[in-house]
Design an enzyme around this catalytic site. Structure first.
Site, PDB file in Angstrom:
ATOM      1  N   LYS A 335      20.751  82.447  33.959  1.00 38.25           N
ATOM      2  CA  LYS A 335      22.022  82.365  32.925  1.00 38.25           C
ATOM      3  C   LYS A 335      22.079  82.481  31.475  1.00 38.25           C
ATOM      4  CE  LYS A 335      24.554  82.316  37.288  1.00 38.25           C
ATOM      5  NZ  LYS A 335      24.668  81.424  38.801  1.00 38.25           N
ATOM      6  N   ARG A 369      19.515  77.990  44.100  1.00 40.98           N
ATOM      7  CA  ARG A 369      19.206  78.967  44.559  1.00 40.98           C
ATOM      8  C   ARG A 369      18.408  79.840  43.061  1.00 40.98           C
ATOM      9  NH1 ARG A 369      21.746  84.278  42.461  1.00 40.98           N
ATOM     10  NH2 ARG A 369      21.843  85.484  43.985  1.00 40.98           N
TER      11      ARG A 369
HETATM   12  N1  HH2 Z   1      25.336  83.699  40.718  1.00 36.11           N
HETATM   13  C1  HH2 Z   1      24.581  85.477  41.197  1.00 36.11           C
HETATM   14  C2  HH2 Z   1      25.278  85.752  42.254  1.00 36.11           C
HETATM   15  N2  HH2 Z   1      25.244  84.542  43.237  1.00 36.11           N
HETATM   16  N3  HH2 Z   1      25.530  81.997  44.474  1.00 36.11           N
HETATM   17  C3  HH2 Z   1      25.996  81.575  44.052  1.00 36.11           C
HETATM   18  N4  HH2 Z   1      25.930  80.312  45.597  1.00 36.11           N
HETATM   19  N5  HH2 Z   1      25.519  80.570  42.921  1.00 36.11           N
HETATM   20  C4  HH2 Z   1      25.493  80.863  41.764  1.00 36.11           C
HETATM   21  O1  HH2 Z   1      25.385  80.727  41.559  1.00 36.11           O
HETATM   22  C5  HH2 Z   1      25.992  82.562  42.501  1.00 36.11           C
HETATM   23  C6  HH2 Z   1      25.841  83.066  43.353  1.00 36.11           C
HETATM   24  C7  HH2 Z   1      24.886  85.380  40.176  1.00 36.11           C
HETATM   25  O2  HH2 Z   1      23.520  85.759  39.815  1.00 36.11           O
HETATM   26  P1  HH2 Z   1      22.467  87.011  40.339  1.00 36.11           P
HETATM   27  O3  HH2 Z   1      22.451  87.034  41.651  1.00 36.11           O
HETATM   28  O4  HH2 Z   1      20.805  86.447  39.542  1.00 36.11           O
HETATM   29  O5  HH2 Z   1      22.842  88.002  39.490  1.00 36.11           O
HETATM   30  P2  HH2 Z   1      23.850  89.100  39.620  1.00 36.11           P
HETATM   31  O6  HH2 Z   1      25.178  89.303  41.001  1.00 36.11           O
HETATM   32  O7  HH2 Z   1      24.214  90.333  39.003  1.00 36.11           O
HETATM   33  O8  HH2 Z   1      23.604  89.744  41.301  1.00 36.11           O
END
Ligand code: HH2
Length: 390
Positions: A335, A369
Site C-alpha cells: 500500500k 492479506r
Molecule cells: N485491500 C484491497 C482490496 N481488498 N480486502 C480487505 N479485507 N482488506 C484490504 O485492506 C483490502 C481488501 C486493495 O488491494 P488490492 O486488492 O491489492 O488492489 P485493488 O483493490 O486495486 O485490486
C-alpha cells in the site's frame, strides 16, 4: 538489591518471571494477565458518571484523566474487573458494566478459530492465516492485468498455497482510490471461472473479494467459502443475507464512502477509536443480519479513507481494533503509505509489507492479506515464534 524493568507490552514477561521463580504455569498466566495494565477510554458519559469514576479511581488508587463527557482510566485488569460486574460496581457506573465486560472478556479469551463455510481455520497456527491475493482485474493498483487468463490465475493460486497461503482471495473489481465500478455480469465473468477452477483442483479454501450480493452468490455456488467485503456490508443491503444463508465466513472491512469518494472522507480526530467504533457497529449489524459471531473477521481497512499518517497511527494502535473481540485481518500489501515511509515504488514494497505484517501480528492481528505469501510467511513465522502466544 537488584532492579530489573520487565517488558510489559504483553503478560508474557511477567508469566516467564513467575515461572522462573517456581510458579505453576496456569497461576502464573492468570496472575500475569491480572496485573497487566489496561488503559480504557470511556466516552459519552454523564457528569455524574464522570464524578463516580474519579471517586472510584481515588479509592482504587488508579489514574483517571477526564474531560467533558469522557474519562481515560489506567488500571490493572484485576482492578477494573469489579467495574464490569453489576453486583460489584458502584450504582452510578452501572451503564459501564456491559461494555467494559466485553473488553475484558475479549482480552482474557481472544478468538482462537474462525468458522468459514464447511471448515474452521485455526488462528493460533504459527504465522496465523495468510490470505493470498488473486486479482483478476485489468486495473488493480499493484498487479492489474498480471493474471490475464483463468489458467494463469488458477496456477497462481496453487503457487500461493504452496508458499503457505491458508485462504485465497479472488477479486474482480479494483478498489483503488478513484477506480470505476465494474458491472455485476462483468465481475461474475472475471471471478467465477477462477473460483470454480480452484475448487475443482481442490486448491483453497477460497474467498471472494466483492461488495455485491449477486457476485457473492455466484462465487459461493462455484465453491467459495468466504466473502470479503471492503464496504463492511455498507454497499449492497442484500449481501449479508447471502452470506448468512450460505453460512460463509465474512471479512468485514472499514471504509467510508466508496473508492470514488473515500479519499475526501479521511477525516478523524482519533483514528483508532473512531475506526473501532464504526467497525463495532458493522459487526453488530452483521450479527443482527443473521451472521454468527464466530464467522466474522474485522479489518480496519488500511488505505481506505485514511491518509498515510492515519494508516501508521492505526497500525500502531491495532490492539484497539483487536479489543473488539473478533479475529482481525489486515490488508497492508504494497500500500501507498508503506511507500511513503520507505520511498519504494509499488513493485518494491513486499519487504515493507512483510515487516508491517510482523508488527501487526505483535499487536494482535491474525489474518494477513498479501501478494507475496512466501516472504510474509517468513516474517510472521519469526513474529509468532517471538511472542509465543498462550
Ligand atoms: N485491500 C484491497 C482490496 N481488498 N480486502 C480487505 N479485507 N482488506 C484490504 O485492506 C483490502 C481488501 C486493495 O488491494 P488490492 O486488492 O491489492 O488492489 P485493488 O483493490 O486495486 O485490486
Amino acid at each position: 538489591m537488584k532492579v530489573t524493568a520487565l517488558a510489559a507490552h504483553t503478560p508474557e514477561a511477567v508469566r516467564a518471571a513467575l515461572a522462573a521463580r517456581g510458579w505453576e504455569a496456569q497461576p502464573a498466566w492468570f496472575a500475569a494477565t491480572g496485573i497487566q495494565t489496561l488503559v480504557v477510554l470511556i466516552e459519552e458519559i454523564t457528569e455524574d458518571e464522570r464524578e463516580a469514576l474519579v471517586h472510584w479511581g481515588a479509592k482504587a488508587g488508579t489514574d483517571v484523566l477526564t474531560g467533558d463527557g469522557w474519562a481515560l482510566v489506567a488500571a490493572a485488569a484485576s482492578r477494573l474487573a469489579p467495574l464490569a460486574r453489576h453486583d460489584r460496581a458502584p450504582a452510578a457506573l452501572a451503564r459501564l458494566a456491559p461494555a467494559l465486560g466485553r473488553v475484558l472478556a475479549a482480552r482474557a479469551e481472544p478468538p482462537r478459530s474462525w468458522a468459514i463455510r464447511g471448515a474452521e481455520l485455526s488462528l493460533g497456527h504459527p504465522g496465523g492465516v495468510i490470505i493470498g491475493i488473486i486479482n483478476v482485474t485489468p486495473d488493480s493498483f499493484s498487479d492489474g492485468g498480471h493474471l490475464a487468463t483463468v489458467e494463469a490465475a488458477i496456477e497462481h493460486g496453487a503457487l500461493l498455497t504452496a508458499h503457505g497461503a491458508r485462504l485465497l482471495d479472488v477479486g474482480g473489481e479494483s478498489t483503488r482510490p478513484g477506480a470505476p465500478p465494474v458491472p455485476v455480469q462483468e465481475e461474475i465473468a472475471r471471478v467465477v471461472p477462477v473460483v470454480a477452477g480452484l475448487a475443482r483442483k481442490g486448491v483453497g479454501p477460497i474467498s471472494v473479494d466483492t461488495r455485491k450480493a449477486e457476485v457473492a452468490r455466484a462465487a459461493l455456488d462455484a465453491g467459495a467459502a468466504v466473502v470479503n467485503d471492503v464496504s463492511g456490508f455498507g454497499f449492497d443491503p442484500a449481501l449479508a443475507g447471502v452470506v448468512a444463508e450460505a453460512q460463509a465466513g465474512a471479512i468485514l472491512m472499514h471504509m467510508r464512502g466508496t473508492p470514488a469518494t473515500m479519499d475526501s472522507l479521511a477525516d478523524y480526530r482519533h483514528v483508532a477509536a473512531e475506526v473501532a467504533a464504526e467497525l463495532g457497529a458493522v459487526a453488530e449489524r452483521a450479527e443482527g443480519g443473521g451472521i454468527a459471531r464466530e464467522r466474522i473477521v474485522l479489518d480496519p481497512g488500511f488505505g481506505f479513507a485514511k491518509t498515510a499518517a492515519h494508516n501508521f497511527r492505526l497500525l500502531d494502535e491495532l490492539a484497539t481494533i483487536v479489543a473488539l473481540g473478533y479475529p482481525v485481518a489486515v490488508g497492508l500489501s504494497r500500500k501507498r503509505f508503506l511507500g511513503a515511509a520507505t520511498g519504494r515504488p509499488v513493485e518494491d514494497r513486499d519487504r515493507a509489507t512483510a515487516v508491517a505484517c510482523a508488527l501487526a501480528w505483535e499487536r494482535g492481528a491474525r489474518l494477513f492479506r498479501v501478494h507475496d505469501v512466501a516472504l510474509t510467511r517468513e516474517a510472521l513465522t519469526l513474529a509468532s515464534a517471538t511472542t509465543n502466544p498462550m
